[in-house]
Design a protein around this motif. Structure first.
Motif, short mmCIF file in Angstrom:
data_model
loop_
_atom_site.label_atom_id
_atom_site.label_comp_id
_atom_site.label_asym_id
_atom_site.label_seq_id
_atom_site.Cartn_x
_atom_site.Cartn_y
_atom_site.Cartn_z
N GLU A 151 -21.02 38.08 11.43
CA GLU A 151 -21.47 39.41 11.01
C GLU A 151 -22.95 39.37 10.62
O GLU A 151 -23.41 38.44 9.97
N GLY A 152 -23.67 40.37 11.04
CA GLY A 152 -25.09 40.44 10.73
C GLY A 152 -25.96 39.82 11.80
O GLY A 152 -27.18 39.97 11.76
N GLU A 153 -25.34 39.12 12.73
CA GLU A 153 -26.10 38.54 13.83
C GLU A 153 -26.06 39.51 15.01
O GLU A 153 -25.19 40.37 15.09
N TYR A 154 -27.01 39.36 15.91
CA TYR A 154 -27.15 40.37 16.97
C TYR A 154 -26.81 39.80 18.34
O TYR A 154 -27.27 38.72 18.72
N LYS A 155 -26.00 40.54 19.07
CA LYS A 155 -25.68 40.15 20.44
C LYS A 155 -26.52 40.98 21.40
O LYS A 155 -26.50 42.21 21.32
N LEU A 156 -27.25 40.32 22.26
CA LEU A 156 -28.09 41.03 23.22
C LEU A 156 -27.65 40.70 24.64
O LEU A 156 -27.61 39.54 25.02
N VAL A 157 -27.36 41.72 25.42
CA VAL A 157 -26.95 41.51 26.81
C VAL A 157 -28.16 41.64 27.73
O VAL A 157 -28.92 42.59 27.64
N LYS A 158 -28.33 40.66 28.59
CA LYS A 158 -29.44 40.72 29.56
C LYS A 158 -28.88 40.52 30.96
O LYS A 158 -27.75 40.06 31.14
N THR A 159 -29.69 40.86 31.95
CA THR A 159 -29.24 40.72 33.34
C THR A 159 -30.23 39.91 34.19
O THR A 159 -30.04 39.78 35.40
N ARG A 160 -31.28 39.40 33.55
CA ARG A 160 -32.26 38.60 34.28
C ARG A 160 -32.53 37.34 33.47
O ARG A 160 -31.99 37.16 32.39
N PHE A 161 -33.40 36.46 33.98
CA PHE A 161 -33.73 35.22 33.26
C PHE A 161 -34.24 35.51 31.84
O PHE A 161 -33.71 35.01 30.86
N SER A 162 -35.30 36.32 31.76
CA SER A 162 -35.93 36.55 30.47
C SER A 162 -35.08 37.45 29.58
O SER A 162 -34.58 38.49 30.00
#
Lengths: 240, 240, 240, 240
Positions: A151-162
């Protein structure tokens, strides 16, 4: 082949001289004290100002692509990064230290449409019948065993290398007051490096990559990226 | 130092075995025939379709940072890329071939504000008193002697490594129907590589870097980028 | 002043004639035939080429923010768009037509971190205790009753007004061969309009907004956006 | 219908009262004191903290598209913004005040390739024979008479409506410590509004548009944008 010999000798020298010094040196810096290794902005005049203890509240750790399809050989994914499984404990350790220090944790993951229509062109042939590497909702997209998002941490979804490409990461970090980044995960020459260089372009101040909490498909490439490039490039070339 | 020996041996092997084969091989491909070397999208199934001659009207050549401050030692710029001057003739030759074939030419240059306020953070200390590397309007921002922009060619100003970062390049290329890129200029591990990887992220189809029409501050890094990474990374890793 | 009179007379005419004519006119165009209303690229010379039937395979429909927190009054969300609920049937109808025609459907939704750290600054005060508008995983982030995502359709998560801002949407659409967009959802002056203008900036060819399958918090603003701006702006001003 | 009546009465009130009150009210705020009108971040809790005097060093003024082809009828440009010429004095006055206060001045201009290949699709037919609106180097791209860029001020070239689209503006502003924006220039419903909304998306804190130092092709649209939308939208809708 001759080039292999060259790489081999390069590797041997690195293993003998570098491992004991450089790899753990960097790790030690993050883990044991307030100083971190700058990569993006180390002119001499700025270095002196780093003597002052950095505020951990201005630092985020990006944990990149530590998903089963990338690091767990049991998944038999075409995206497996050979060196990935070996660094899971180091990544877990880095995450634990970050939590202890109150460093903002960002879990960067790939999650793709079952059709593969949001994957890079050169990888789309891996997707069919609703299956493929790190498809959203499938087991391969889960974090490696032993890693969890608290909890309190962030999940970030990406679709490329960077991690910055076509994502809200820069906004999330900047509005949280983040100026410095520590980066762990896989894999060194692609996702790690592209994230580092985009972070430089986006004006982050100090960017640290933990060598032994990152990995590549091949150890020589992983090592060479740091020894030929990051250490000698980011420090020597980027500094001029 | 041991690591230098490793690089040296690596370099020697490369010079002996690679130069005659790889460097000119790539060049020959572009110059002598319709086939170009794919970097971004070479799954086996797609390769076969490449047997058909590509349309040059769908190809653009990006000439990157061939400016006096980067390639002319007489400028005494801190941004000088040591290997840059030596490739000016090769770049000029590539440009001539591109013009002959009707390839769309994009001249990518850095032009910075005299204050340096649009430069990467780690380079800003080079700017003061209205002077600094590739300041707009100063001599150092001009193209190297022998290179000129002809009518119908496009000049693109950038402020970061990648030619795509915070510029209209993707729009200019895509609305012109461009699908394939050929890249020349300086320098290999920074501007060249970042432009290549952004082009992959932006879904360009075939991306070719001309090894001997590109250069780095140090020849070992230039060669190593291609041998350790581009050839073995883009071709092996990106292909999986 | 004459311009004030013009605005007044304009308004009167609109009040009398617009509802019955314009609103349904646009809808009819999409639903009954192959022609669609261009907004972004209608120079006279290009209009004639539009006589040819467009290929539906080159058209995508963006369904924007049709989530419970935006359109369902029962949620009591501070983000409720007053006019939203009334257009759910029209959106559902538009979606049905799109499916029938084989138009690529993109479901654009907001999904925010429970902390609100990826929300616009001016909305962050709505987030606390893990709750807030369209928090990922909560009921308010679900699609409005009656709307579902079918297999083969694409769900796109955004964090700002425009569906293109910091998302992979442009890549998904362009690599799918999409050139034309049809836009439905909420709300007109913010998410709809910003998506339309970004689509213009990103070189989409024909952009159609369905007036009665879109809505705003206030009906006068919704109407005025189209009558004063979209019809008279996109068609008159953007065309010059 | 009530909403129509509301719009009508709204209009009448605006015609009678707005000009004298609202337009100059905003101007007065910027010119006479340290308070500025927030548009992007005015929750009640944040408003109170605005009682403290803002630091002008954290404010930039964006002067948008004040070029001959947009505001000088003598150029006979198809891009002429009818209301543009009339606001040149107000823009000059705003610029003078900004200089006095030490506000960072950014001169945002369009400069296009003679081919028009970097212009929006719907405007490309205006370019031929090396001529067209605001072509780089031609007279139409120059600033309107009376406006000049002084040393220390920044010129930013853009190719789309928004000053932030495919430009380094965000980096220049953020690394200069800018948090607040004041916007003047042409034209209201396109370049001004798109720049404002992108600034909101990019997390700028307070964004002020000077109504009488901006203009549109038609005064009714200019007024309506502010009365129906900016005042009632940014303040009422964006605040919820």
């Amino acid at each position: 082949m001759p080039s292999h010999l060259a790489l081999l000798s390069c590797l041997l020298v690195l293993l003998l001289s570098l491992d004991k010094f450089l790899l753990h040196y960097l790790k030690k810096r993050l883990f044991s004290g307030p100083r971190i290794i700058p990569s993006g902005g180390a002119s001499k005049s700025r270095r002196s100002s780093m003597a002052a203890a950095p505020k951990w509240s201005e630092t985020a750790m990006l944990v990149i692509d530590m998903q089963k399809d990338f690091v767990d050989p049991a998944m038999r994914s075409p995206m497996l990064v050979a060196g990935g499984e070996a660094v899971v404990p180091a990544v877990a350790e880095a995450v634990a230290v970050a939590r202890e220090r109150g460093i903002f944790l960002v879990w960067v993951v790939r999650e793709h449409d079952p059709s593969g229509r949001d994957v890079e062109l050169f990888r789309r042939h891996h997707y069919s019948g609703g299956k493929g590497p790190t498809v959203k909702g499938l087991k391969g997209a889960e974090l490696a065993d032993g890693l969890i998002i608290k909890e309190g941490e962030y999940k970030l979804v990406k679709t490329r290398f960077s991690a910055f490409f076509a994502t809200p990461l820069d906004s999330v970090l900047k509005t949280a007051g983040i100026k410095n980044l520590v980066i762990v995960g896989v894999q060194t020459p692609n996702c790690i490096r592209q994230t580092v260089f985009d972070a430089v372009a986006l004006d982050y101040d100090k960017i640290t990559v933990l060598i032994d909490a990152t990995a590549a498909a091949r150890p020589d490439i992983h090592l060479c990226e740091y020894t030929c490039f990051h250490i000698k490039t980011i420090f020597l070339l980027l500094e001029i």
